[in-house]
Design a protein around this motif. Structure first.
Motif, PDB file in Angstrom:
ATOM      1  N   TYR A   6       5.349 -31.882 -35.655  1.00 13.70           N
ATOM      2  CA  TYR A   6       4.514 -30.786 -35.819  1.00 13.70           C
ATOM      3  C   TYR A   6       5.099 -30.167 -37.743  1.00 13.70           C
ATOM      4  O   TYR A   6       3.870 -29.562 -37.984  1.00 13.70           O
ATOM      5  CB  TYR A   6       4.608 -28.988 -35.110  1.00 13.70           C
ATOM      6  CG  TYR A   6       3.430 -28.228 -35.405  1.00 13.70           C
ATOM      7  CD1 TYR A   6       2.398 -28.101 -35.706  1.00 13.70           C
ATOM      8  CD2 TYR A   6       4.516 -27.039 -36.073  1.00 13.70           C
ATOM      9  CE1 TYR A   6       1.822 -27.075 -35.602  1.00 13.70           C
ATOM     10  CE2 TYR A   6       3.775 -25.807 -36.511  1.00 13.70           C
ATOM     11  CZ  TYR A   6       2.233 -25.569 -36.023  1.00 13.70           C
ATOM     12  OH  TYR A   6       1.066 -24.844 -36.627  1.00 13.70           O
TER      13      TYR A   6
ATOM     14  N   ASN B 105      -0.379 -31.258 -33.883  1.00 13.07           N
ATOM     15  CA  ASN B 105      -0.041 -30.354 -32.186  1.00 13.07           C
ATOM     16  C   ASN B 105       0.738 -30.962 -31.078  1.00 13.07           C
ATOM     17  O   ASN B 105       0.577 -32.410 -31.040  1.00 13.07           O
ATOM     18  CB  ASN B 105      -1.148 -29.763 -31.574  1.00 13.07           C
ATOM     19  CG  ASN B 105      -1.840 -28.595 -32.824  1.00 13.07           C
ATOM     20  OD1 ASN B 105      -2.536 -29.473 -33.424  1.00 13.07           O
ATOM     21  ND2 ASN B 105      -1.248 -27.341 -32.399  1.00 13.07           N
TER      22      ASN B 105
ATOM     23  N   SER C 273      -6.262 -20.618 -33.496  1.00 13.24           N
ATOM     24  CA  SER C 273      -6.345 -22.147 -32.919  1.00 13.24           C
ATOM     25  C   SER C 273      -5.195 -22.635 -32.035  1.00 13.24           C
ATOM     26  O   SER C 273      -5.153 -22.046 -30.402  1.00 13.24           O
ATOM     27  CB  SER C 273      -5.146 -22.498 -33.987  1.00 13.24           C
ATOM     28  OG  SER C 273      -5.840 -21.603 -35.376  1.00 13.24           O
ATOM     29  N   LYS C 274      -5.035 -24.590 -31.681  1.00 15.52           N
ATOM     30  CA  LYS C 274      -4.335 -24.893 -30.940  1.00 15.52           C
ATOM     31  C   LYS C 274      -2.721 -24.491 -30.684  1.00 15.52           C
ATOM     32  O   LYS C 274      -2.329 -24.209 -32.393  1.00 15.52           O
ATOM     33  CB  LYS C 274      -4.526 -26.464 -30.438  1.00 15.52           C
ATOM     34  CG  LYS C 274      -5.919 -26.697 -30.714  1.00 15.52           C
ATOM     35  CD  LYS C 274      -6.017 -28.207 -30.465  1.00 15.52           C
ATOM     36  CE  LYS C 274      -5.473 -28.943 -32.293  1.00 15.52           C
ATOM     37  NZ  LYS C 274      -5.729 -30.428 -31.795  1.00 15.52           N
TER      38      LYS C 274
ATOM     39  N   PRO D 150       1.244 -24.955 -31.768  1.00 14.52           N
ATOM     40  CA  PRO D 150       2.131 -26.034 -32.102  1.00 14.52           C
ATOM     41  C   PRO D 150       2.479 -26.581 -30.880  1.00 14.52           C
ATOM     42  O   PRO D 150       1.810 -27.819 -31.313  1.00 14.52           O
ATOM     43  CB  PRO D 150       2.778 -25.060 -32.670  1.00 14.52           C
ATOM     44  CG  PRO D 150       2.206 -23.873 -33.046  1.00 14.52           C
ATOM     45  CD  PRO D 150       1.498 -23.044 -32.006  1.00 14.52           C
TER      46      PRO D 150
ATOM     47  N   SER E  37      -3.891 -33.634 -29.595  1.00 15.65           N
ATOM     48  CA  SER E  37      -2.419 -33.576 -29.739  1.00 15.65           C
ATOM     49  C   SER E  37      -1.931 -34.488 -28.957  1.00 15.65           C
ATOM     50  O   SER E  37      -2.153 -35.487 -28.181  1.00 15.65           O
ATOM     51  CB  SER E  37      -2.359 -31.948 -28.381  1.00 15.65           C
ATOM     52  OG  SER E  37      -2.816 -30.667 -29.192  1.00 15.65           O
TER      53      SER E  37
END
Length: 951
Positions: A27, A33, A195-196, A198, A219
C-alpha cells in the motif's frame, strides 16, 4: 498476551503478521489497496488471534518493529459482539493500555480524524442513514464518514480496518443492510465520499462468506485459512453435539422433553463435580439453556415459564434461589417475577462469568455476541420454522469449559440439545443450517437422535443405576443413603423430592476414587433399551462365563432383582491398566519441524508439575552450551573476528521492495556505520526468536558473559542464529533430548494427576508424526450403539443395567467365544476405531504411517495378577495384511507387558467346521520371521507352518 496460544493459533498469528507487513509495504509503496481474508472454524479463537496480531502491529515482536501510532477500526453488525471483542482484547492483550479501546457511540463522538494508537469499535447500525453519526447537527460538525475519510487521507499508512464475522448473526433484511455497509469500506462509496480502506482484515468462519462480501474488488487479496482438524485436535471444542427429538407424538411432550433435558443437565453437573473434585479443578457449574417462544401483546412469552420452572424444580429436588435463574430477553432488560421467584436480566456476554447461574431463559438474543462453554444442555420450545435461530445458538455452545478435552469421562466432551417440536427431517435442517452458518467443515460432530433411540451408548466401569421412582428400596446394614448437595449441587431427579440412592460400601480398591451418585441420562440408549427377547437374552451367555476367583464388585444401586451377572471388579481392572504404562501411539500426517518447541514444552511441564524441577533450566543450560561450543570452534578456526565485524557494521543502502514484500538489493552501498546498542538489541531479539523464544539467548548471556563485556555474548548469539546449519544441528539435538526426557520420565507420568497426563499427551502428539503415548483408559466412554447387536455383560464398560451392546462379525464372534472358554478369562474391551482412548498401533503401508486399532483387548486373571492380550482378527484377502503383521510384531518388542499380541485368521476345517489360527507376535522366533517377510504370500506361508490353534 497473557495467555498461551495453541500451536495452530501461533501459526496463524505468524502468517497473518507476515501478510500484514506485506500488505503495508504494497500500500505504502505502490498505492494498492489490500485485503487479508482470515478464515477459521467456529471455536478457533479468531478474536484472540486478532488480539495478538494487533499487539504485534502496535508494539512489535521479535521479527517485526511495531508502530504504536497504528489505528484500528473494528466493525461488526452487533453492539454486544463489539463489547465482547473489546473486553477480550483488554483482558488478554496486556500490552494495550486502559482507554486504548474505544466504542464509537452517538452522543459524544465527533472528531475530525481518529486518534493515533487507538482501537475503535463500531457496529453497522451506527452507520445506517438513520443514525446520528451519519448526520451533521448543532452538536456534530463531522459525520462519521467524514471522520473516516480524513483518517484514510491523513493516516492511511498506519490504518487497519477489521471486519468481524458478525453478519453471521444478521437476520432477514438486516443481513443485507449489514453486508451493504461493510462493502462500503471494501469497495468505497462516492455518494458518501468514502474511499476504500487501505488495509482490510476480514475474519470469518467460511471462505465463501467473506468472498461474497469482497465481491469484484480490484484490491489485492491475501488469504489464510485455519484447518478444521487443527482446531479439533486442540481440545478447545467439544467433540459432539447431539440433537434429540421425540420420535412419536406424546401428550404434553414439551414438558416431558424439558424434564429429560433437566435430567441431562443434572447428570452433567454430577459428572463435572466428580471430575473437578478428583482432578482438583475449579468447578465448572454447568448451565441449562431454555429457549422459549416470543410473546404476543403484553405477554413476555407464549411458553409457560412458570410451568417450566416447576417442572425443572421437580426434577431438581428443591426450589431455586434468586440469581440461580436468569433471563436474557431482548425486552424487557429488567428483572421479571414468575410466581415468587424474581428472575434478573443478564447480558448474554456476562452469563459465562456468573458462576451462580444455573438456568438461563432466552428467546433469540443469545445467537450472537455470546459464548458460554458452561452450557451443557439446552431445551428449545421453538418451532421447526425457527431452525436458523436454533442453529445460531448451537454455534455458541461448542467450546469446552476447561479449554481442553476431558479424558476421564467422555460424556463431558459433548453437549445435548432437546427439540420437542422437531422430527428427523426438521432436525436435519437444523444441522444443515448450523454447517452453513458456522462453516461447512465443522470441527465438532453434529448428529440427530430420537429420544428413545440414541445413536450412542454411555458406558462406565463404575455404572450407577438410577432407582425406579415407583419402588422403595429397603435399607439394610452396610448401605448408606446419599442425596444431592442441598446447598450448591443439583439433587438426583429420580422423583419429585430430593432423590435418595442406595450406594454400596466401597471396596478397598474403589475407595480411592470419589463416588458421586450419577443419574443415567433418561434419553440414553441404556435407559430406554427395549427388553431383550428370550432368544437375545440367552445369547448373552451370562451363565456360561467363568467367574474370576477373588474378583468382586459391590452393586452401586439395588432396587429390583437383576439377572445374574459376572462378578467383575471393573474399577480395579481399569486402575491396573492405567498403572502399567502400556504404549499406544498417535499417528498424524503433518510433519514436525520444531523439536525445540516440543522439548521446552515438555521440560516446562516436568518442572511445573514437580516431576523434574530442574528440567527446564537444564535444557536452557545445555542449549546455551551448544552456542558456546560453536563459538569456540569459530575462534579456533580464526573465523570469529570476521563474523563479529559483520555484526558490528552495516551498510547504508536504499532498500526497495517488490510486490510480495521481499527486499530488492539493487542499490549500491554508500558507506559504513557502526552498529548501535539498539541495533544489537534488535538483532539479538530476532536471533532469540529463531531459537524459539525459549530464553536460550539470555541464558547464554548469563552463563558465558563477563560484566565488562556483556555485548560480546549478545554478538555470539547473533552469530550462532545466523548459521542455518547450526540451527538445524540444534533441532537435531532437541529431538534427541525430547525423546530422552520422554523415556526417562515415562513412569513418573503414569502416577501424575490427570491434568499433567493430558498436557503430556498433547505435547507428545505435537512432538512426532508417530508419537508414543501412554495408554490411559477413562472411567466413562460414549460409543456408537449397534441397534441389532448382542447384549454383553462381560464387557469392561457397561451401562446402568450392567450390559453393553455390540454387533460382531463372524470372525470377531468366533474369537470372543473361544476366549470365553479360557478359564483365566475375566472380561474384554471393544477397541473402538479412532476413539481418543483406543489402543493404537502404527504400521507402514506404501511408505506412509498408518494407525491400526486392534479389535479386542482381553483381560485374564493369572497367578501373577491381571494379564492383557491384544487380538486382531484380520482376513488374508486384505492387501495390508503383511504391513499390519509387521506393525504388531514391532509393537510386541516395545510392549512386553502384554501376554499375547496375536494376528488371527478364521479358516475352514474338516466338514463345515471353522478353526482360528493365531500368530503370536510375543514369540521372538515367529516375530523375526514376520519382520523378514517380503510379501503377503510369505505371510501366508508363516500362517500355514507356524500358526497355533486352541482346538
Amino acid at each position: 498476551m497473557n495467555i498461551e496460544l495453541k500451536q495452530f493459533q501461533e501459526k496463524a498469528l505468524t502468517e497473518l503478521r507476515r501478510l500484514c507487513q506485506m500488505a503495508l509495504v504494497n500500500y505504502v509503496q505502490f498505492g494498492q489497496n489490500q485485503i487479508i481474508s482470515f478464515t477459521a472454524p467456529t471455536g478457533a479463537g479468531k478474536t484472540i488471534i486478532l488480539s495478538a496480531l494487533l499487539e504485534s502491529i502496535y508494539y512489535g515482536d521479535a521479527n517485526y518493529t511495531g508502530n504504536p501510532n497504528s489505528i484500528t477500526i473494528w466493525l461488526s453488525d452487533d453492539p454486544e459482539l463489539n463489547s465482547q471483542s473489546k473486553d477480550k482484547i483488554e483482558l488478554r492483550a496486556d500490552r494495550f493500555q486502559f482507554g486504548q479501546c474505544v466504542i464509537i457511540s452517538d452522543p459524544e463522538f465527533d472528531q475530525d480524524v481518529l486518534d493515533d494508537g487507538k482501537i475503535y469499535f463500531i457496529n453497522t447500525q451506527k452507520l445506517a442513514k438513520s443514525s446520528n453519526l451519519t448526520k451533521h447537527s448543532e452538536t456534530r460538525s463531522n459525520t462519521i464518514w467524514e471522520t473516516l475519510q480524513n483518517t484514510i487521507r491523513q493516516k492511511g499508512d498506519h490504518l487497519y480496518f477489521v471486519i468481524d464475522e458478525a453478519h453471521r448473526g444478521a437476520k432477514g433484511s438486516e443481513a443485507g443492510k449489514a453486508t451493504t455497509i461493510m462493502q462500503k469500506f471494501i469497495l468505497g462509496d462516492s455518494e458518501i465520499g468514502l474511499s476504500k480502506m487501505p488495509i482490510v482484515l476480514g475474519m470469518s468462519a467460511t471462505v465463501s462468506r467473506f468472498n461474497q462480501l469482497v465481491g469484484n474488488t480490484d484490491s489485492t487479496v491475501h488469504r489464510y485459512e485455519v484447518p478444521a482438524n487443527e482446531v479439533r485436535r486442540s481440545g478447545l471444542l467439544k467433540d459432539k453435539i447431539t440433537i434429540a427429538y421425540p420420535e412419536e407424538q406424546i401428550a404434553n411432550k414439551d414438558m416431558a422433553v424439558l424434564q429429560a433435558a433437566t435430567d441431562e443437565w443434572i447428570d452433567k453437573w454430577n459428572r463435572w463435580t466428580q471430575y473437578c473434585q478428583e482432578q482438583h479443578y475449579r468447578y465448572v457449574n454447568p448451565i441449562m439453556l431454555v429457549q422459549v417462544e416470543n410473546g404476543q401483546g403484553n405477554s413476555i412469552s407464549n411458553t409457560d415459564i412458570a410451568d417450566c420452572i416447576a417442572k425443572i424444580e421437580g426434577r431438581y429436588g428443591k426450589h431455586f434461589k434468586e440469581g440461580e435463574v436468569v433471563h436474557a430477553f431482548g425486552s424487557p432488560k429488567t428483572p421479571i417475577t414468575v410466581g415468587t421467584l424474581r428472575i434478573p436480566y443478564c447480558e448474554p456476554s456476562k452469563i459465562a462469568e456468573k458462576e451462580g447461574v444455573k438456568i438461563v431463559f432466552f428467546k433469540d438474543a443469545l445467537s450472537t455476541g455470546w459464548d458460554c462453554p458452561r452450557a451443557e444442555a439446552m431445551m428449545s420450545f421453538r418451532r421447526a420454522s425457527d431452525s436458523t435461530y436454533i442453529a445460531q445458538l448451537l454455534g455458541r455452545m461448542i467450546r469446552t469449559p476447561l479449554q481442553m478435552r476431558v479424558q476421564v469421562d467422555e460424556t463431558l466432551n459433548e453437549v445435548k440439545l432437546f427439540l420437542p417440536h422437531f422430527n428427523q427431517d426438521t432436525v436435519d435442517e437444523v444441522v444443515k443450517k448450523l454447517k452453513d452458518i458456522e462453516g461447512g467443515e465443522l470441527p465438532t460432530d453434529v448428529s440427530a437422535s430420537g429420544l428413545h433411540s440414541s445413536q450412542t451408548q454411555t458406558l462406565s466401569v463404575r455404572p450407577i443405576q438410577a432407582p425406579n421412582a415407583s419402588a422403595v428400596a429397603p435399607q439394610s446394614d452396610g448401605w448408606t443413603v446419599t442425596s444431592g448437595d442441598s446447598n450448591s449441587h443439583p439433587a438426583n431427579p429420580s422423583n419429585s423430592q430430593a432423590a435418595q440412592i442406595l450406594v454400596a460400601p466401597q471396596t478397598a480398591q474403589e475407595s480411592s476414587s470419589i463416588q458421586i451418585p450419577t443419574v443415567q441420562n433418561t434419553l440414553s440408549t441404556t435407559q430406554h433399551q427395549e427388553a431383550p427377547s428370550q432368544e437375545t437374552a440367552e445369547s448373552t451367555t451370562d451363565n456360561n462365563i467363568p467367574r474370576t476367583p477373588g474378583s468382586h464388585t459391590a452393586p452401586s444401586v439395588a432396587v429390583q432383582p437383576n439377572p445374574v451377572i459376572p462378578i467383575i471388579d471393573r474399577t480395579s481392572i481399569l486402575d491396573f491398566i492405567n498403572a502399567q504404562g502400556y504404549p499406544t501411539y498417535s499417528v498424524r500426517k503433518t510433519s514436525v519441524s520444531n523439536y525445540l518447541r516440543s522439548l521446552f514444552d515438555l521440560a516446562r511441564l516436568l518442572s511445573q508439575s514437580g516431576i523434574n524441577m530442574t528440567a527446564a533450566k537444564e535444557a536452557k543450560h545445555t542449549a546455551a552450551r551448544f552456542i558456546y561450543e560453536y563459538i569456540q570452534v569459530l575462534k579456533s578456526e580464526g573465523k570469529y573476528d570476521n563474523l563479529v565485524k559483520k555484526v558490528m557494521e552495516f551498510r547504508l543502502a536504499q532498500n526497495s521492495f517488490d510486490a510480495m514484500g521481499e527486499r530488492i538489493d539493487n542499490y549500491v552501498s554508500q558507506s559504513l556505520f557502526s552498529t548501535t546498542d539498539s541495533d544489537i538489541d534488535r538483532q539479538f531479539n530476532v536471533s532469540e526468536s529463531k531459537l524459539g523464544s525459549e530464553g536460550i539467548g539470555p541464558q547464554y548471556v548469563d552463563d558465558y558473559s563477563t560484566p565488562d563485556d556483556e555485548l560480546a555474548a549478545y554478538i555470539d548469539v547473533i552469530i550462532f542464529a545466523g548459521d542455518t546449519h547450526q540451527l538445524e544441528q540444534l533441532q537435531e539435538w532437541a529431538a534427541v533430548e525430547f525423546h530422552g526426557l520422554k523415556d526417562r520420565h515415562r513412569a513418573d507420568i503414569l502416577t501424575a494427576d490427570q491434568r499433567v497426563k493430558e498436557k503430556y499427551d498433547k505435547i507428545a502428539k505435537d512432538g512426532d508424526p508417530v508419537s508414543e503415548l501412554i495408554w490411559n483408559l477413562p472411567y466413562d466412554i460414549v460409543i456408537p450403539t449397534d441397534r441389532d447387536g448382542e447384549l454383553f455383560s462381560d464387557h469392561l464398560y457397561v451401562d446402568g443395567t450392567g450390559k453393553a451392546r455390540f454387533k460382531l462379525n463372524t470372525w470377531e464372534a468366533a474369537v470372543l467365544a473361544e476366549e470365553r472358554q479360557n478359564p483365566d478369562f475375566v472380561c474384554w474391551l471393544r477397541n473402538v476405531d479412532r476413539k481418543p482412548w483406543a489402543l493404537c498401533i502404527p504400521y507402514v503401508l506404501d511408505n506412509d504411517d498408518k494407525p491400526k486399532y486392534p479389535d479386542f483387548i482381553i483381560v485374564r486373571k493369572t497367578s501373577n495378577g491381571y494379564q492383557l492380550d491384544v487380538l486382531e482378527p484380520h482376513g488374508s484377502q486384505y492387501t495390508d495384511n503383511l504391513a499390519i503383521a509387521k506393525g504388531l510384531a514391532k509393537y510386541a518388542v516395545n510392549a512386553p507387558q502384554f501376554g499375547r499380541i496375536q494376528l488371527i485368521r478364521l479358516t475352514d476345517g474338516p466338514g463345515n467346521t471353522k478353526t482360528l489360527h493365531r500368530l503370536d507376535m510375543t514369540n521372538s522366533l515367529l516375530r523375526a520371521k514376520v519382520l523378514h517377510a517380503n510379501s503377503n504370500e510369505e505371510l501366508n506361508s508363516i500362517f500355514n507352518n507356524f500358526a497355533i490353534s486352541y482346538r
